[in-house]
Write a protein that holds these residues in place. Structure first.
Motif, PDB file in Angstrom:
ATOM      1  N   ALA A  96    -103.220  -0.583  43.837  1.00 26.36           N
ATOM      2  CA  ALA A  96    -104.246  -1.149  42.959  1.00 26.36           C
ATOM      3  C   ALA A  96    -105.031  -2.242  43.681  1.00 26.36           C
ATOM      4  O   ALA A  96    -106.258  -2.316  43.601  1.00 26.36           O
ATOM      5  N   ARG A  97    -104.310  -3.071  44.410  1.00 28.63           N
ATOM      6  CA  ARG A  97    -104.970  -4.173  45.113  1.00 28.63           C
ATOM      7  C   ARG A  97    -105.887  -3.633  46.212  1.00 28.63           C
ATOM      8  O   ARG A  97    -107.014  -4.101  46.395  1.00 28.63           O
ATOM      9  N   PHE A  98    -105.410  -2.618  46.917  1.00 27.83           N
ATOM     10  CA  PHE A  98    -106.225  -2.046  47.998  1.00 27.83           C
ATOM     11  C   PHE A  98    -107.495  -1.399  47.431  1.00 27.83           C
ATOM     12  O   PHE A  98    -108.579  -1.525  48.004  1.00 27.83           O
ATOM     13  N   ILE A  99    -107.347  -0.733  46.298  1.00 30.07           N
ATOM     14  CA  ILE A  99    -108.512  -0.106  45.651  1.00 30.07           C
ATOM     15  C   ILE A  99    -109.550  -1.181  45.309  1.00 30.07           C
ATOM     16  O   ILE A  99    -110.750  -1.005  45.524  1.00 30.07           O
ATOM     17  N   ARG A 100    -109.084  -2.318  44.799  1.00 30.51           N
ATOM     18  CA  ARG A 100    -110.022  -3.386  44.410  1.00 30.51           C
ATOM     19  C   ARG A 100    -110.730  -3.969  45.636  1.00 30.51           C
ATOM     20  O   ARG A 100    -111.901  -4.336  45.561  1.00 30.51           O
ATOM     21  N   ILE A 101    -110.016  -4.049  46.757  1.00 36.76           N
ATOM     22  CA  ILE A 101    -110.665  -4.533  47.982  1.00 36.76           C
ATOM     23  C   ILE A 101    -111.755  -3.543  48.403  1.00 36.76           C
ATOM     24  O   ILE A 101    -112.886  -3.931  48.697  1.00 36.76           O
TER      25      ILE A 101
ATOM     26  N   ALA B 188     -89.967  10.817  47.465  1.00 32.49           N
ATOM     27  CA  ALA B 188     -90.790  11.958  47.031  1.00 32.49           C
ATOM     28  C   ALA B 188     -92.227  11.543  46.674  1.00 32.49           C
ATOM     29  O   ALA B 188     -92.947  12.287  46.023  1.00 32.49           O
ATOM     30  N   GLY B 189     -92.602  10.351  47.104  1.00 32.18           N
ATOM     31  CA  GLY B 189     -93.976   9.901  46.842  1.00 32.18           C
ATOM     32  C   GLY B 189     -94.194   9.444  45.417  1.00 32.18           C
ATOM     33  O   GLY B 189     -95.343   9.345  44.949  1.00 32.18           O
ATOM     34  N   CYS B 190     -93.099   9.140  44.696  1.00 32.33           N
ATOM     35  CA  CYS B 190     -93.304   8.748  43.300  1.00 32.33           C
ATOM     36  C   CYS B 190     -93.888   7.326  43.214  1.00 32.33           C
ATOM     37  O   CYS B 190     -93.838   6.559  44.171  1.00 32.33           O
ATOM     38  N   LEU B 191     -94.432   7.034  42.058  1.00 32.27           N
ATOM     39  CA  LEU B 191     -95.061   5.721  41.855  1.00 32.27           C
ATOM     40  C   LEU B 191     -94.052   4.768  41.241  1.00 32.27           C
ATOM     41  O   LEU B 191     -93.468   5.067  40.205  1.00 32.27           O
ATOM     42  N   ASP B 192     -93.820   3.647  41.892  1.00 37.29           N
ATOM     43  CA  ASP B 192     -92.988   2.599  41.297  1.00 37.29           C
ATOM     44  C   ASP B 192     -93.828   1.323  41.193  1.00 37.29           C
ATOM     45  O   ASP B 192     -95.045   1.345  41.460  1.00 37.29           O
ATOM     46  N   ILE B 193     -93.167   0.221  40.844  1.00 36.91           N
ATOM     47  CA  ILE B 193     -93.905  -1.027  40.628  1.00 36.91           C
ATOM     48  C   ILE B 193     -94.638  -1.449  41.906  1.00 36.91           C
ATOM     49  O   ILE B 193     -95.841  -1.723  41.893  1.00 36.91           O
ATOM     50  N   ASP B 194     -93.890  -1.501  43.011  1.00 36.16           N
ATOM     51  CA  ASP B 194     -94.497  -1.989  44.259  1.00 36.16           C
ATOM     52  C   ASP B 194     -95.649  -1.096  44.709  1.00 36.16           C
ATOM     53  O   ASP B 194     -96.693  -1.581  45.157  1.00 36.16           O
ATOM     54  N   ALA B 195     -95.441   0.229  44.610  1.00 41.39           N
ATOM     55  CA  ALA B 195     -96.489   1.157  45.058  1.00 41.39           C
ATOM     56  C   ALA B 195     -97.746   0.993  44.199  1.00 41.39           C
ATOM     57  O   ALA B 195     -98.872   1.007  44.712  1.00 41.39           O
TER      58      ALA B 195
ATOM     59  N   GLY C 187    -111.622   4.119  52.473  1.00 36.48           N
ATOM     60  CA  GLY C 187    -110.293   3.595  52.183  1.00 36.48           C
ATOM     61  C   GLY C 187    -109.461   4.762  51.682  1.00 36.48           C
ATOM     62  O   GLY C 187    -109.931   5.555  50.856  1.00 36.48           O
ATOM     63  N   ILE C 188    -108.250   4.880  52.204  1.00 39.41           N
ATOM     64  CA  ILE C 188    -107.394   6.022  51.835  1.00 39.41           C
ATOM     65  C   ILE C 188    -106.172   5.534  51.055  1.00 39.41           C
ATOM     66  O   ILE C 188    -105.546   4.541  51.414  1.00 39.41           O
ATOM     67  N   ILE C 189    -105.877   6.260  49.970  1.00 41.92           N
ATOM     68  CA  ILE C 189    -104.644   6.033  49.206  1.00 41.92           C
ATOM     69  C   ILE C 189    -103.939   7.389  49.203  1.00 41.92           C
ATOM     70  O   ILE C 189    -104.563   8.397  48.847  1.00 41.92           O
ATOM     71  N   ALA C 190    -102.675   7.429  49.585  1.00 45.52           N
ATOM     72  CA  ALA C 190    -101.986   8.725  49.641  1.00 45.52           C
ATOM     73  C   ALA C 190    -100.527   8.573  49.239  1.00 45.52           C
ATOM     74  O   ALA C 190     -99.851   7.645  49.689  1.00 45.52           O
ATOM     75  N   ASN C 191    -100.045   9.489  48.425  1.00 45.57           N
ATOM     76  CA  ASN C 191     -98.617   9.491  48.107  1.00 45.57           C
ATOM     77  C   ASN C 191     -97.862   9.960  49.343  1.00 45.57           C
ATOM     78  O   ASN C 191     -98.278  10.905  50.002  1.00 45.57           O
TER      79      ASN C 191
ATOM     80  N   LEU D 157    -102.831   0.389  38.408  1.00 46.61           N
ATOM     81  CA  LEU D 157    -103.410   1.475  39.208  1.00 46.61           C
ATOM     82  C   LEU D 157    -104.505   2.191  38.407  1.00 46.61           C
ATOM     83  O   LEU D 157    -105.599   2.456  38.920  1.00 46.61           O
ATOM     84  N   LEU D 158    -104.201   2.475  37.135  1.00 44.03           N
ATOM     85  CA  LEU D 158    -105.211   3.106  36.270  1.00 44.03           C
ATOM     86  C   LEU D 158    -106.431   2.199  36.159  1.00 44.03           C
ATOM     87  O   LEU D 158    -107.578   2.641  36.212  1.00 44.03           O
ATOM     88  N   TYR D 159    -106.146   0.920  36.027  1.00 46.11           N
ATOM     89  CA  TYR D 159    -107.218  -0.070  35.843  1.00 46.11           C
ATOM     90  C   TYR D 159    -108.114  -0.109  37.080  1.00 46.11           C
ATOM     91  O   TYR D 159    -109.344  -0.061  36.985  1.00 46.11           O
ATOM     92  N   ALA D 160    -107.459  -0.209  38.249  1.00 47.62           N
ATOM     93  CA  ALA D 160    -108.229  -0.363  39.488  1.00 47.62           C
ATOM     94  C   ALA D 160    -109.079   0.872  39.768  1.00 47.62           C
ATOM     95  O   ALA D 160    -110.255   0.763  40.132  1.00 47.62           O
ATOM     96  N   TYR D 161    -108.502   2.047  39.569  1.00 42.98           N
ATOM     97  CA  TYR D 161    -109.287   3.274  39.800  1.00 42.98           C
ATOM     98  C   TYR D 161    -110.454   3.363  38.812  1.00 42.98           C
ATOM     99  O   TYR D 161    -111.579   3.706  39.178  1.00 42.98           O
ATOM    100  N   SER D 162    -110.159   3.078  37.548  1.00 46.76           N
ATOM    101  CA  SER D 162    -111.213   3.217  36.528  1.00 46.76           C
ATOM    102  C   SER D 162    -112.310   2.188  36.726  1.00 46.76           C
ATOM    103  O   SER D 162    -113.486   2.444  36.468  1.00 46.76           O
ATOM    104  N   GLU D 163    -111.908   1.004  37.174  1.00 45.86           N
ATOM    105  CA  GLU D 163    -112.859  -0.092  37.369  1.00 45.86           C
ATOM    106  C   GLU D 163    -113.757   0.157  38.576  1.00 45.86           C
ATOM    107  O   GLU D 163    -114.911  -0.277  38.618  1.00 45.86           O
TER     108      GLU D 163
END
Ligand code: HXC
Length: 519
Positions: A347-352, A335-342, A325-329, A387-393
Motif C-alpha cells: 500500500a505504501r509503495f503504491i502511494r509513492i 504461497a504469495g498470500c496477503l498478510d498484514i506486513d505485505a 512501479g511493480i507490485i507482485a505476489n 491495499l484496497l484504499y491505495a489502489y483505489s486512490e
C-alpha cells in the motif's frame, strides 16, 4: 575591513571556507574514519555528480551560551547543506557531521535543514538527508526540540510533493527517528546505522529486557522484521549507489513525469521462456522475479524492501524506457498470500508511485489473505484495507496481469477492474474465482459428496467440474473483468501498449481535503 585589499578579503574568505570544511577538525575526522565511517562531505561527494555540490550556510553558527557552549562554536554547526545534481537533475542534500559536537541538533543546525527542505519544495527537487547524530543537542534544550518539530512539519508538508530520501549513516535515536520515518525511503548501512526510540539501557530499566543496539536498531532488524527501512546496504558505497538508482526512477516533484531513459530494449521483444516459469498447477511455487526480469527492459529490476514481507515484491523497472512501479505476489513465499506486513508494504509503495506519477503494474497470483488468530488480532482487516484504499486512490495508470490464482477478496485487493485497473491482462492458466476449486467444491457440493457411496470419487469429480467451469480466465473475460487473455510471451508488449494507451489518462475525483486512510 575598509583598509584591506580585495585580495586580502578573498584570502580571508578562503581561510574561513577552509575552517568550515574541516568540521570538528583533523582528530575528529580521524576518529570518524576509525569507526569505518565517511565524513559528511565525503558522503555528499559519493551521492552527487562529481563537482556539482554547492554548499550553503557554511558559516552558520549556534548562539547558545549554556554550559560554556559559547566556547564550542564551529562554522556550519554540525550539518553540511546545499544542492547539486544526480544524473544532471537538481537534488537538495544535507549531511549531519558527527565530528562537530556529535552531529547533535540545535536551533541553528535545524534551521539549516529546514531551509534545505523549503528550497527543495519551492524549486521542486528531491531532498536527501544523511543522518549521523547524537540527537537533540542537550545544551540547547527546548530550542533543539523545536528544531526537530520544524523538520517534522516540513517533512509532512513535502510528502507527496518532492521525493524525500533518508540515509541512516550513524546513530539516529529518540524522536530524531521520526524525520526519516516521515520520508519516502529509508536506507540503512550495515553496522554503521542505528535507529531506535529508546536504547538498550532504557529498555533494560523499563522492561527488564536485555537487548543489543543491533537487535533493536540495526540495518538488518529494520530491513527484515520492523520494515522501518527500505534498503539494506552492506557499506556506504552500496548505499549511495542505491540512492542514485532510486532517483533515476523518480521525477523531481509531483508535477513532473518520471524520467524517460532509452534502454535500447525492444518493447516488441517476446520471451517464450515465460511459458516455463509459472506452473499451471495452482499450488506449485516459482519466483515471480523471474517473470518480472523477463518482462522489464534489460532484465533490470530495482527491488524496494526486498527483505521485509517477501511474500509480496515491490520495486521499480522500465518498459520501453518508461519507469514503472511493480507490485507482485511472490508464490515461493507463503504461497504469495496477503498478510498484514505485505498489505502495508504494498500500500505504501503504491502511494509513492501515485504521488510521483509512476504507472503501477501488478503481477497477480494470490490465494487469499493469511488466516490465523495473529493476523485477525493484529488487524488484517484494517491493514488489508490499506491495499484496497491505495489502489483505489491511485490515479496513475494501473495495469494488472493475472498470472495464475486470483481468488476472493485478494483478487480485488490486487487491483481488479473494479478498483480502477485501466487494463487487466490474464495468462491462459489464470484462475479468477471466489476460491480454489477444492475448497469451492467441498462447500457447494457438500450434500452430494456426503450422500454418495464413493465420497472421494465424487469429491474428485466435483472438484474437476468446478475447475472446468471456473478455474480459467474466460469467465472473467466474458464479463469484461479481464480485457485480454494473452500468451505469456506477449506480456512485455501488452504492458508496453497499455502504458502507451494510458499515458494521457485523466482521473478527476471530487475535491476533498484528504481521505481517511484505514488503520
Ligand atoms: C550534545 C553531544 C550529543 C548530544 C553527542 N554529543 N551527543 N552533545 N548533545 N545529544 C557530543 C559528545 O559529548 C562528544 O563531545 C561528541 O558529541 C562525540 O560523542 P561521543 O559520545 O564521544 O561519541 P560516541 O562514543 O561515538 O557515542 C555516540 C553516541 C553518544 C552513542 C551518540 O554520544 C550518546 O549517547 N549521545 C547522547 C545521545 C542522546 O541521549 N541524545 C538525546 C536523544 S533524545 P566531546 O566534546 O566529548 O567530543 C533526542 C530527542 C529528540 O534526540 C526529540 C525530538 C522530538
Amino acid at each position: 575591513m575598509a583598509d584591506r585589499t580585495i585580495d586580502q578579503l578573498c584570502e580571508d574568505l578562503l581561510a574561513r571556507r577552509e575552517k568550515s570544511s574541516q568540521g570538528g577538525g583533523e582528530k575528529s575526522i580521524a576518529k570518524q574514519h576509525e569507526k569505518g565511517k565517511l565524513t559528511a562531505r565525503e558522503r555528499i561527494a559519493k551521492i552527487l555528480d562529481p563537482g556539482s555540490f554547492v554548499e550553503i550556510d557554511e558559516f552558520v553558527e549556534h548562539r547558545c551560551s549554556n554550559f560554556g557552549m559559547e566556547k564550542t562554536v564551529f562554522p556550519g554547526d554540525g550539518v553540511v547543506t546545499g544542492y547539486g545534481t544526480v544524473e544532471g537533475k537538481t537534488v537538495y542534500i544535507y549531511s549531519q557531521d558527527f565530528t562537530v559536537i556529535g552531529g547533535s541538533l540545535g536551533e541553528a543546525h535545524a534551521k539549516k535543514i529546514c531551509k534545505i527542505l523549503d528550497l527543495a519544495v519551492q524549486n521542486g527537487s528531491p531532498c536527501v538527508g544523511i543522518n549521523d547524530s547524537g540527537g537533540a543537542r542537550i545544551q540547547e534544550a527546548v530550542d533543539a526540540l523545536s528544531g526537530y518539530g520544524g523538520i517534522f512539519f516540513r517533512n509532512v508538508k513535502a510528502s507527496g510533493v518532492i521525493p524525500q530520501l533518508s540515509v541512516i549513516a550513524g546513530p539516529c535515536a529518540g524522536g530524531a527517528v521520526y524525520s526519516p520515518a516521515l520520508t519516502d525511503f529509508v536506507y540503512m548501512i550495515d553496522k554503521v546505522g542505528i535507529m531506535h526510540i529508546t536504547g538498550p539501557q532504557v529498555i533494560k530499566a523499563v522492561t527488564g529486557e536485555d537487548v543489543t543496539s543491533e537487535q533493536i536498531g540495526g540495518a538488518s532488524a529494520h530491513n527484515t522484521t520492523s520494515g522501518v527501512a527500505h534498503f539494506f546496504a552492506a557499506n556506504e558505497d552500496e548505499c549511495y549507489g542505491q540512492i542514485r538508482r532510486t532517483l533515476s526512477f523518480l521525477p523531481g516533484n509531483n508535477l513532473e513525469e518520471p524520467p524517460f531513459r532509452d534502454t535500447g530494449d525492444d518493447p516488441g521483444r517476446a520471451d517464450i521462456s515465460l511459458r516455463e516459469i509459472v506452473p499451471t498447477k495452482p499450488n506449485k511455487a516459482y519466483d515471480v522475479r523471474d517473470v518480472i526480469t523477463r518482462v522489464a527492459d534489460n532484465a533490470d529490476f530495482f527491488e524496494v524492501q526486498p527483505l521485509h514481507a517477501p511474500n509480496i515484491v515491490t520495486g521499480f523497472a522500465r518498459i520501453g524506457g518508461h519507469a514503472i512501479g511493480i507490485i507482485a505476489n511472490q508464490a515461493k513465499i507463503m504461497a504469495g498470500c496477503l498478510d498484514i506486513d505485505a498489505s502495508c508494504k504494498a500500500a505504501r509503495f503504491i502511494r509513492i508511485c501515485d504521488s510521483f506519477n509512476v504507472p503501477i503494474v501488478t503481477f497477480e497470483d494470490v490465494p487469499g489473505y493469511l488466516p490465523g488468530l495473529n493476523q485477525e488480532m493484529g488487524g488484517i482487516i484494517k491493514h488489508g484495507a490499506k491495499l484496497l484504499y491505495a489502489y483505489s486512490e491511485a490515479t496513475v495508470p494501473k495495469i494488472t496481469v493475472v498470472l495464475r490464482k486470483a481468488y476472493g477478496g485478494s483478487y480485488l485487493g490486487m487491483c481488479s477492474k473494479d478498483l480502477g485497473a485501466d487494463v487487466v491482462l490474464a495468462w491462459p492458466q489464470a484462475e479468477i474465482a471466489v476460491m480454489g476449486a477444492e475448497g469451492a467444491a467441498n462447500i457447494i457440493f457438500r450434500k452430494e459428496i456426503e450422500a454418495s457411496e464413493n465420497k472421494e470419487e465424487t469429491r474428485s469429480e466435483k472438484i474437476e467440474e468446478y475447475r472446468e467451469a471456473f478455474a480459467n480466465p474466460y469467465v472473467a473475460a466474458a464479463r469484461g473483468y479481464v480485457d485480454r487473455v494473452i500468451l505469456p510471451e506477449e506480456t512485455r508488449t501488452a504492458v508496453y501498449q497499455s502504458l502507451v494507451l494510458t499515458a494521457g489518462k485523466r482521473d478527476v475525483r471530487p475535491r476533498r481535503k484528504h481521505g481517511v486512510m484505514p488503520g
